[in-house]
Design a protein around this motif. Structure first.
Motif, short mmCIF file in Angstrom:
data_model
loop_
_atom_site.label_atom_id
_atom_site.label_comp_id
_atom_site.label_asym_id
_atom_site.label_seq_id
_atom_site.Cartn_x
_atom_site.Cartn_y
_atom_site.Cartn_z
N GLU A 80 31.90 39.62 40.16
CA GLU A 80 31.94 39.47 38.71
C GLU A 80 33.22 38.82 38.24
O GLU A 80 33.23 38.09 37.24
CB GLU A 80 31.81 40.84 38.04
N ALA A 81 34.32 39.10 38.94
CA ALA A 81 35.62 38.62 38.47
C ALA A 81 36.59 38.51 39.63
O ALA A 81 36.33 38.99 40.74
CB ALA A 81 36.17 39.56 37.40
N ALA A 82 37.72 37.87 39.36
CA ALA A 82 38.80 37.75 40.34
C ALA A 82 40.12 37.66 39.59
O ALA A 82 40.17 37.23 38.44
CB ALA A 82 38.60 36.52 41.22
N VAL A 83 41.18 38.08 40.25
CA VAL A 83 42.53 37.99 39.69
C VAL A 83 43.42 37.28 40.70
O VAL A 83 43.45 37.66 41.89
CB VAL A 83 43.13 39.39 39.39
N ALA A 84 44.13 36.25 40.27
CA ALA A 84 45.01 35.49 41.16
C ALA A 84 46.41 36.08 41.13
O ALA A 84 46.92 36.47 40.08
CB ALA A 84 45.05 34.03 40.73
N GLN A 99 50.55 35.85 43.24
CA GLN A 99 51.51 34.89 43.77
C GLN A 99 51.47 34.77 45.28
O GLN A 99 51.93 33.79 45.85
CB GLN A 99 52.93 35.27 43.32
N SER A 100 50.95 35.77 45.98
CA SER A 100 50.82 35.72 47.43
C SER A 100 49.82 36.77 47.88
O SER A 100 49.50 37.71 47.13
CB SER A 100 52.17 36.00 48.12
N GLY A 101 49.35 36.64 49.12
CA GLY A 101 48.48 37.66 49.68
C GLY A 101 49.20 38.99 49.81
O GLY A 101 48.62 40.06 49.58
N PHE A 102 50.47 38.94 50.19
CA PHE A 102 51.27 40.16 50.31
C PHE A 102 51.32 40.88 48.97
O PHE A 102 51.15 42.10 48.88
CB PHE A 102 52.68 39.81 50.79
N ASN A 103 51.54 40.10 47.88
CA ASN A 103 51.55 40.68 46.54
C ASN A 103 50.22 41.33 46.18
O ASN A 103 50.18 42.35 45.48
CB ASN A 103 51.88 39.61 45.50
N CYS A 104 49.12 40.75 46.64
CA CYS A 104 47.80 41.34 46.37
C CYS A 104 47.73 42.76 46.89
O CYS A 104 47.26 43.68 46.20
CB CYS A 104 46.70 40.51 47.02
N ASN A 105 48.16 42.96 48.14
CA ASN A 105 48.07 44.29 48.73
C ASN A 105 49.09 45.25 48.12
O ASN A 105 48.83 46.45 48.00
CB ASN A 105 48.23 44.20 50.24
N ILE A 139 42.40 39.01 44.26
CA ILE A 139 41.57 40.18 44.42
C ILE A 139 40.27 39.90 43.69
O ILE A 139 40.28 39.46 42.53
CB ILE A 139 42.23 41.44 43.81
N ALA A 140 39.14 40.15 44.35
CA ALA A 140 37.83 39.90 43.75
C ALA A 140 37.02 41.18 43.75
O ALA A 140 37.08 41.98 44.69
CB ALA A 140 37.09 38.81 44.52
N GLY A 141 36.27 41.39 42.68
CA GLY A 141 35.44 42.59 42.56
C GLY A 141 34.76 42.62 41.21
O GLY A 141 34.42 41.57 40.65
N THR A 142 34.59 43.81 40.65
CA THR A 142 33.93 43.94 39.36
C THR A 142 34.87 43.50 38.23
O THR A 142 36.08 43.41 38.41
CB THR A 142 33.52 45.40 39.10
#
Length: 396
Positions: free
Chosen positions: A102-106, A108-114, A252-255
């Motif tokens: 449904e949605a995603a949030v960008a 600055q890095s993959g490390f930041n995502c986690n 990050i992708a999800g609802t």
């Protein structure tokens, strides 16, 4: 400098060097393509995460240049003030379509995502079941959440089921998450997502898949979750935009609810300036390219299979890789370092990977063939591998 700091640094650096664990950083002159220039010498590059060769793609470069002209070189603020530009919104809509969510949030890095998503969703009243070979950024994200971390044997579904049962039936935790890499970067094996999802349903686990090395590679490009058709079953998908996508950042992708929550609770989103406009536009163009055609994806797999077959036929231990990531497992750290150095002297850049990135005694040279390599490059690399392997008694 503080005397005690100087003594600490000197002793630790020497210990790393004595044990073959000190990492020499090489400087690449120019672009990071299938052939690179280090110290004026051209080397066949088998250490890049630029799986699809997009880091040097002309269309992406032009998109970045045009966007710098129209939007500037920086976003100017964090996303929650006035650093959310139209290109960020466009990218997140494209990513959601790409991932089937449904949605995603960008970020600055993959490390930041986690760092962002794990601690935003989990807290000290919760537990996280984590595969023992998960990436360092997952480990750090779990620690920051203050949740109870329960280590699960690598891809061991019996162990996962037992620990999920214990955690959920104990009554100690409000929420329990299982987190795993989609593709494990050191061995190239793939998470058993269908079995994981079944166990998650049985025990009402939150599922989190870090697909840094699966995005652009698995599922005809859309990732490991898409490969198994589980887009509606996995709660949280994470991916990077710096590997197969060829630029920088993560998502990050999800609802829609997950995305909305991360935008108000994820600390890297709240406190770091957003992705630069040029990079954001280049990422968007790269993702659209992958959605329009599987040509680069297919070439990557063809090259990966070719190199893997060649190394195995020479007698190298390439482990159980299920992806283009192809380790040559040497074992001893010092021998691994020497092997990598000799490859470089002969014309192949394949970086040694040793403890603490991998367990002691499992040192390896990790090969990352890309869609941009030609068969001639790979043949030359195999000849050099054979020469160095026999010279160092790694193969007979």
């Amino acid at each position: 400098m503080s005397k005690i700091l100087n003594e600490f640094l000197s002793s630790n650096l020497q210990e790393l060097k004595d044990n073959g664990l000190y990492n020499e950083i090489n400087v690449v002159r120019g672009a990071n393509g299938p052939v690179i220039d280090i110290d004026g010498k051209e080397l066949i590059n088998l250490s890049s995460n630029n799986y699809l060769g997009l880091a040097t793609d002309e269309t992406l470069k032009q998109a970045a240049k045009d966007t710098i002209d129209s939007h500037g070189v920086g976003a100017g603020a964090v996303r929650t003030i006035n650093g959310t530009l139209d290109v960020h919104v466009e990218l997140e809509e494209t990513l959601a379509e790409f991932k089937g969510t449904e949605a995603a949030v960008a970020f600055q890095s993959g490390f930041n995502c986690n760092m962002a998503a794990i601690q935003a969703v989990m807290n000290k009243e919760d537990a996280i079941l984590s595969d023992e070979l998960n990436h360092a950024s997952i480990i750090d994200g779990c620690r920051l959440s203050r949740a109870k971390i329960i280590r699960v044997n690598h891809s061991d579904m019996d162990d996962l089921r037992q620990k999920a049962k214990e955690a959920t039936e104990s009554g100690q935790y409000k929420k329990v998450m299982y987190i795993t890499d989609g593709v494990f970067s050191m061995d190239g094996d793939v998470a058993k997502l269908p079995e994981i999802v079944e166990i998650a349903k049985e025990f009402d686990l939150i599922t989190y898949v870090d697909d840094a090395h699966g995005s652009g590679v698995m599922g005809k490009g859309a990732g490991t979750v898409k490969h198994f058709g589980l887009e509606k079953e996995v709660d949280i998908q994470m991916g990077t935009l710096s590997k197969a996508i060829g630029v920088v950042g993560g998502y990050i992708a999800g609802t829609k609810e997950l995305a909305d929550y991360l935008k108000v609770a994820a600390r890297p989103f709240l406190f770091s300036t957003s992705l630069t406009p040029g990079d954001t536009k280049a990422i968007n163009e790269a993702v659209k390219m992958l959605m329009a055609s599987t040509e680069l994806h297919d070439q990557l797999w063809e090259n990966g299979d070719y190199l893997k077959k060649g190394l195995k036929s020479l007698g190298f231990n390439i482990g159980n890789s299920e992806t283009p990531i192809t380790p040559c497992i040497i074992g001893d750290e010092k021998t691994t370092q020497a092997f990598s150095k000799r490859l470089m002297e002969e014309g192949v850049y394949a970086k040694s990977i040793v403890f603490p990135t991998v367990p002691r005694g499992t040192g390896r040279v990790r090969n990352m063939p890309t869609a941009a390599h030609t068969k001639e490059m790979l043949d030359e690399a195999l000849e050099i591998y054979e020469k160095v392997g026999k010279e160092l008694n790694v193969i007979s």
